[in-house]
Write a protein that holds these residues in place. Structure first.
Motif, mmCIF file in Angstrom:
data_model
loop_
_atom_site.group_PDB
_atom_site.id
_atom_site.type_symbol
_atom_site.label_atom_id
_atom_site.label_comp_id
_atom_site.label_asym_id
_atom_site.label_seq_id
_atom_site.Cartn_x
_atom_site.Cartn_y
_atom_site.Cartn_z
ATOM 1 N N GLY A 164 11.117 -44.917 30.151
ATOM 2 C CA GLY A 164 11.450 -44.253 28.898
ATOM 3 C C GLY A 164 12.702 -44.767 28.213
ATOM 4 N N ARG A 165 13.219 -45.919 28.638
ATOM 5 C CA ARG A 165 14.437 -46.464 28.028
ATOM 6 C C ARG A 165 14.318 -47.976 27.841
ATOM 7 N N CYS A 223 0.717 -38.083 24.301
ATOM 8 C CA CYS A 223 1.022 -38.737 23.022
ATOM 9 C C CYS A 223 0.277 -40.041 22.836
ATOM 10 N N ARG A 244 4.775 -32.675 32.499
ATOM 11 C CA ARG A 244 5.713 -33.614 31.868
ATOM 12 C C ARG A 244 5.064 -34.431 30.747
ATOM 13 N N CYS A 245 3.768 -34.697 30.866
ATOM 14 C CA CYS A 245 3.094 -35.605 29.927
ATOM 15 C C CYS A 245 2.906 -34.949 28.559
ATOM 16 N N LEU A 246 3.158 -35.726 27.521
ATOM 17 C CA LEU A 246 3.054 -35.230 26.150
ATOM 18 C C LEU A 246 1.664 -35.478 25.557
ATOM 19 N N THR A 248 8.095 -48.038 30.540
ATOM 20 C CA THR A 248 9.215 -48.159 29.596
ATOM 21 C C THR A 248 8.961 -47.365 28.320
ATOM 22 N N TRP A 249 7.742 -47.454 27.784
ATOM 23 C CA TRP A 249 7.482 -46.923 26.446
ATOM 24 C C TRP A 249 6.898 -45.527 26.439
ATOM 25 N N CYS A 250 6.882 -44.887 27.618
ATOM 26 C CA CYS A 250 6.546 -43.465 27.664
ATOM 27 C C CYS A 250 7.788 -42.714 27.214
ATOM 28 N N PRO A 251 7.697 -41.921 26.147
ATOM 29 C CA PRO A 251 8.916 -41.257 25.649
ATOM 30 C C PRO A 251 9.581 -40.364 26.688
ATOM 31 N N VAL A 252 8.813 -39.896 27.678
ATOM 32 C CA VAL A 252 9.433 -39.070 28.707
ATOM 33 C C VAL A 252 9.476 -39.793 30.066
#
Ligand code: SF4
Ligand code: SF4
Ligand code: SF4
Lengths: 256, 385
Positions: B65-66, B272, B268-270, B355-359
């Protein structure tokens, strides 16, 4: 005009921005005017023909007794009723009154408060009458509006995705701002704007309201990790779709 | 084979400037050259016109996520790991019009789409090559190949870059896809930087690659050059940010459809869909037929995701209403059912979904948790999500 579907556009408590999106269709406006009879659209024309109407586009929320009655009349005269925008669909920014005392607002704003007759809440059209389709957004996206009209005239379902803003971000090739440290409402927000704010390197403000199963709690927890204070989170969920149930509940979970 | 071409397997050394010459040579031959560039604080893939467009001296730091880019101490051109974009954007575009139709009176005319672009991808990592091969299997094999994909694919020139830097979320070693490109490229580069030295070892992977390399100033590779290149990828292999135990993974996931971890991740999963969109192997699409007011209509194909409600919509409603079943579908398809369906894993270990999972949900961590306490909670099941 015989044979053409009759269109009406109605205004309730709103800023007119969504109706303007129709006038803003510019190039396509002539095609729209040719395809339907614009029977009632006071914002655009002083010719106001009587109902019934094949399609009513309704802008705005219900904030007065008078409007609560008027929307019923609109429904009775309309074969299809589609709400346009966050006010009509979720109560709009004016639903912030739902969290406060409207009498206090009235006293603070108006010199003669006793002239004002208003309800304590701002509510979406669907709280009052049956709605056939809801176009999201503050304001609506004109491409979606044209798609809605085209679909209506062709007798098909509008191709309007209920996915998250993130899917539009990825289609567009945006770099996710959230992963780069900027809190964003995109993962819990309904698509439709084309991921406009993330494309301008801003977090999503949630103009199109909640997605179909928004995990707002998990998103809020991540916002906290990114440094957002409870107050920021509360306010982020209380903007244009403050009264949408998922956003309202999440905002209430965070203090001032 | 081109008369003046170099044969497959030939290794040579070129200077840093020759990367510019390579871009020019490809453009001159009619390829649209796409490569890494810095945009919006990330290293993305877009058109590159010359050496100056490349992310010289940039690298990235990645965690779940970063993502951030940072300056390097050297001027490496490919000193970063894979970023937010994948080559899927070009071979399998996010939005693709399949055809248009126009009605005039009773007559309907179908307007076909043009599809004659030739792509040259500069800087394809080993995991990305593996991902392209996974999608090749999906789109080009079987009774109904995707003709548009095949045409694009056949016209694509691939310049691999062997990784000199492992990203924080990479696990290609676990998936046996990298960090060294083994096959499927036209040319493969390894960046060699040491003190004043800044060169590239080039390996020819195809006749087309040999013909292009023949046009560039170069010298034959010495054994030391080859050893130096081997050292680069060996170092990278030892620096993987993540690992995934693949032994028995298919059976593990297929045998644990009711594991409590699925409920945990669903908290936890959005839903998205970012993970599926960034994944270089995810291929699902939806089709939309759209009519306009002016008598035209078109059929458009768009990336879709198993994380959306509409994805599993059939008569009577959606099958996967809850995030739990959507995440489980995604992960078990990727790491288990894919093997039944296509004979390989659907994951190449690029780390993008992490990496690209916002959470910051981490597929390697989810798999490890299921493994750690599998069996404790099983009531059987055939594993179908
Ligand atoms: S920028 Fe926001 S909307 Fe776009 S992918 Fe990231 S979280 Fe989603
Ligand atoms: S599942 Fe994740 S790590 Fe595996 S290939 Fe897809 S994006 Fe890369
Ligand atoms: S795993 Fe992450 S990226 Fe994927 S749908 Fe869930 S929150 Fe989104």
């Amino acid at each position: 005009m015989a044979g053409k579907k009759r269109l009406a556009v109605w205004k309730f408590a709103s800023c007119d921005g969504c109706q303007l999106s129709l006038l803003d269709c510019e190039d396509e406006l002539l095609a729209v005017a040719e395809a339907v009879e614009i029977a009632y659209f006071p914002e655009a024309s002083s010719r106001m023909a009587k109902g019934p109407y094949d399609l009513s586009l309704v802008e705005g929320s219900i904030t007065t007794e008078h409007d609560a009655l008027r929307i019923r009349k609109v429904r009775r005269q309309s074969k299809f009723l589609v709400t346009i925008g966050a006010c009509a669909t979720a109560g709009g920014i004016q639903s912030l009154r739902n969290f406060a005392d409207v009498a206090e607002f009235v006293a603070a704003v108006y010199a003669s408060p006793h002239y004002i007759k208003t309800l304590a809440t701002s509510t979406p059209i669907s709280d009052h009458v049956k709605v056939d389709f809801e176009l999201r957004g503050c304001p609506i996206n004109k491409t979606q509006l044209l798609e809605l009209l085209s679909a209506f005239l062709a007798g098909r379902k509008p191709v309007i995705s209920a996915d998250s803003v993130c899917t539009e971000c990825k289609q567009r090739g945006n770099i996710c701002v959230m992963v780069q440290g900027i809190p964003c409402l995109g993962p819990v927000t309904h698509a439709g704007c084309g991921a406009l704010c993330p494309a301008c390197r801003r977090g999503c403000y949630g103009c199109f309201g909640p997605t179909e199963n928004p995990n707002t709690a998990a998103l809020a927890a991540e916002w906290q990790k990114l440094g957002a204070a409870p107050r920021d989170i509360r306010r982020a969920f209380r903007t244009f779709n403050a009264a949408a149930p998922a956003f309202r509940t999440e905002s209430e979970a965070h203090g001032e | 084979m081109a008369q003046d071409g170099l044969s497959v397997g030939v290794k040579a050394v070129i200077g840093r400037e020759e990367i510019g010459a390579l871009i020019a040579a490809l453009s001159a031959r009619g390829w649209r050259v796409l490569g890494p560039r810095v945009r919006d604080g990330a290293i993305i893939y877009d058109d590159v016109a010359g050496l100056d467009d490349l992310p010289a001296g940039w690298t990235d730091t990645q965690e779940a996520g970063r993502y951030r880019i940072e300056r390097r101490t050297d001027a490496a051109l490919f000193g970063y790991a894979v970023g937010p974009h994948s080559w899927k954007r070009f071979l399998h575009p996010p939005v693709e019009r399949l055809w248009q139709a126009r009605r005039e009176g009773d007559k309907v005319t179908i307007i076909a789409e043009k599809n004659d672009e030739k792509f040259a991808f500069l800087g394809v990592r080993a995991c990305e090559l593996a991902a392209i091969m996974v999608q090749d299997r999906v789109f080009m094999e079987g009774p109904y190949p995707d003709t548009a994909y095949r045409k694009r694919r056949e016209n694509t020139f691939l310049i691999a870059v062997n990784c000199g830097e492992a990203g924080g979320t990479c696990f290609c070693v676990s998936m046996k896809t990298g960090p060294k490109a083994q096959a499927g490229f036209d040319l493969a580069l390894t960046e060699l930087i040491e003190g004043e030295r800044h060169e590239f070892l080039v390996e020819v992977g195809s006749e087309a690659g040999g013909a292009v390399l023949a046009d560039l100033p170069r010298r034959p590779a010495a054994p030391e050059d080859i050893a130096a290149a081997e050292a680069v990828t060996a170092r990278t292999a030892n620096a993987m940010g993540r690992t995934l135990e693949t032994e028995g993974l298919k059976e593990l996931l297929q045998g644990n459809p009711e594991h409590p971890r699925w409920d945990d991740v669903a908290q936890r999963c959005l839903a998205c869909a970012n993970c599926t969109m960034v994944c270089p192997t995810c291929f699902c699409t939806t089709i939309a037929d759209v009519s306009a007011l002016d008598g035209t209509a078109e059929r458009v194909r768009k990336w879709d995701s198993c994380f959306s409600l509409d994805f599993s919509y059939i008569h009577g409603g959606s099958v996967r209403k809850e995030t739990k079943s959507r995440y489980r579908q995604w992960m078990t398809h990727k790491l288990a059912h894919w093997i039944d369906q296509f004979g390989t894993s659907g994951c190449v270990g690029c780390g993008r979904c992490i990496t690209w999972c916002p959470v910051g949900i981490d597929i390697t961590e989810e798999a490890a948790s299921i493994r750690a306490d599998s069996g404790k909670c099983q009531e059987g099941g055939n594993g179908r999500a």
